[in-house]
Design an enzyme around this catalytic site. Structure first.
Site, PDB file in Angstrom:
ATOM      1  CB  SER A  30      -0.767  -0.027   1.275  1.00 22.79           C
ATOM      2  OG  SER A  30      -0.144  -0.220   2.299  1.00 22.79           O
ATOM      3  N   GLY A  82       8.394  -0.532   0.530  1.00 29.08           N
ATOM      4  CA  GLY A  82       7.723  -0.065   1.751  1.00 29.08           C
ATOM      5  C   GLY A  82       8.491  -1.551   2.609  1.00 29.08           C
ATOM      6  N   GLY A  96       5.252  -9.053   3.512  1.00 28.25           N
ATOM      7  CA  GLY A  96       3.791  -9.208   3.901  1.00 28.25           C
ATOM      8  C   GLY A  96       2.873  -9.328   2.678  1.00 28.25           C
ATOM      9  CD  GLU A 103       8.589  -6.752  -1.813  1.00 29.56           C
ATOM     10  OE1 GLU A 103       7.413  -6.299  -2.022  1.00 29.56           O
ATOM     11  OE2 GLU A 103       9.118  -7.195  -0.832  1.00 29.56           O
TER      12      GLU A 103
HETATM   13  C1  5RP Z   1       5.324  -6.540   0.051  1.00 25.27           C
HETATM   14  C2  5RP Z   1       6.081  -6.009   1.051  1.00 25.27           C
HETATM   15  C3  5RP Z   1       5.597  -4.542   1.647  1.00 25.27           C
HETATM   16  O1  5RP Z   1       6.544  -3.638   1.405  1.00 25.27           O
HETATM   17  C4  5RP Z   1       5.390  -4.673   3.176  1.00 25.27           C
HETATM   18  O2  5RP Z   1       4.463  -5.736   3.296  1.00 25.27           O
HETATM   19  C5  5RP Z   1       4.671  -3.354   3.603  1.00 25.27           C
HETATM   20  O3  5RP Z   1       3.314  -3.211   2.902  1.00 25.27           O
HETATM   21  P1  5RP Z   1       2.458  -1.968   3.168  1.00 25.27           P
HETATM   22  O4  5RP Z   1       3.185  -0.757   2.548  1.00 25.27           O
HETATM   23  O5  5RP Z   1       1.024  -2.205   2.668  1.00 25.27           O
HETATM   24  O6  5RP Z   1       2.527  -1.572   4.724  1.00 25.27           O
HETATM   25  O7  5RP Z   1       7.081  -6.406   1.591  1.00 25.27           O
HETATM   26  O8  5RP Z   1       5.715  -7.807   0.013  1.00 25.27           O
END
Ligand code: 5RP
Length: 218
Positions: A30, A82, A96, A103
């Protein structure tokens, strides 16, 4: 300010690192979605983006930002993404959103990793957020048993297949003091594709969204 407003503030603040003519590495989640919106506002100035997930690719395409294949890129100046947790050493837990493998690949190529988070993601010790591990499906039970031996409590993320066709184990109960050692140990288990510890390649810059404004840590 709401958590999403803080995420938006850091997403847009990351634009200061985007220079004309750049190829930009783009994360998932997000907060990264806000960055993609911001990138859309200057899309004429950049060559294009390398994306870390199908979801981010779809958003980039919808905004008319050219998508580039990482295999055709020699130099990637920045990667913006993020995190689920970040510590004072700029080490992170990520994944997450289940996009950790792509990534990590893009982060490895990029000269500079710019981490964009709201202040709730800052921690003294990593591990309160369950550590995501992407695993080849047939190795799920074996890897889970090995993670228990390391002191963790792995949980199968039901109903989730990664963009690479693998499953995710979320590991609770970890208090990660030596993040590099744990990253190496989990990486060495047969069947593990990627562990969501970004310690060997941490962030170079963290933009932290706080009620008082965006804090820059370099
Ligand atoms: C996705 C990630 C995201 O960067 C992490 O989960 C943070 O997500 P958000 O910006 O929705 O809080 O690693 O695999």
């Amino acid at each position: 300010m709401t958590q999403d407003e803080l995420k938006k503030a850091v997403g847009w603040s990351a634009l200061q690192y985007v220079k004309p003519g750049m190829v930009v590495g783009v994360g998932t989640g997000s907060t990264a979605a806000h960055f993609i919106d911001a990138l859309g506002s200057i899309k004429q100035q950049i060559v294009g983006a390398v994306s870390s997930s199908d979801a981010s690719s779809a958003k980039l395409q919808a905004l008319g930002i050219p998508l580039l294949d990482l295999n055709n890129i020699d130099v990637l100046d920045i990667y913006v993404d993020g995190a689920d947790e970040i510590n004072a050493h700029m080490q992170m837990i990520k994944g997450g959103g289940a996009a950790l493998t792509r990534e990590k690949i893009i982060a490895a190529v990029a000269r500079k990793f710019i981490c964009i988070v709201d202040a709730s993601k800052q921690v003294d010790v990593l591990g309160n957020f369950p550590l995501p591990v992407e695993v080849i499906p047939m190795a799920r039970s074996f890897v889970a048993r090995e993670l228990v031996k390391l002191g963790g409590a792995p949980e199968y993320r039901q109903g989730v297949l990664t963009d690479n066709g693998n499953i995710i184990l979320d590991v609770r109960n970890l208090r990660i003091i030596d993040a590099i050692a744990l990253e190496d140990k989990i990486n060495s288990l047969p069947g593990v594709v990627t562990v969501g510890l970004f310690a060997r390649r941490g962030a170079n810059v963290a933009l932290i969204g706080t009620a008082e404004g965006v804090k820059i840590i370099e």
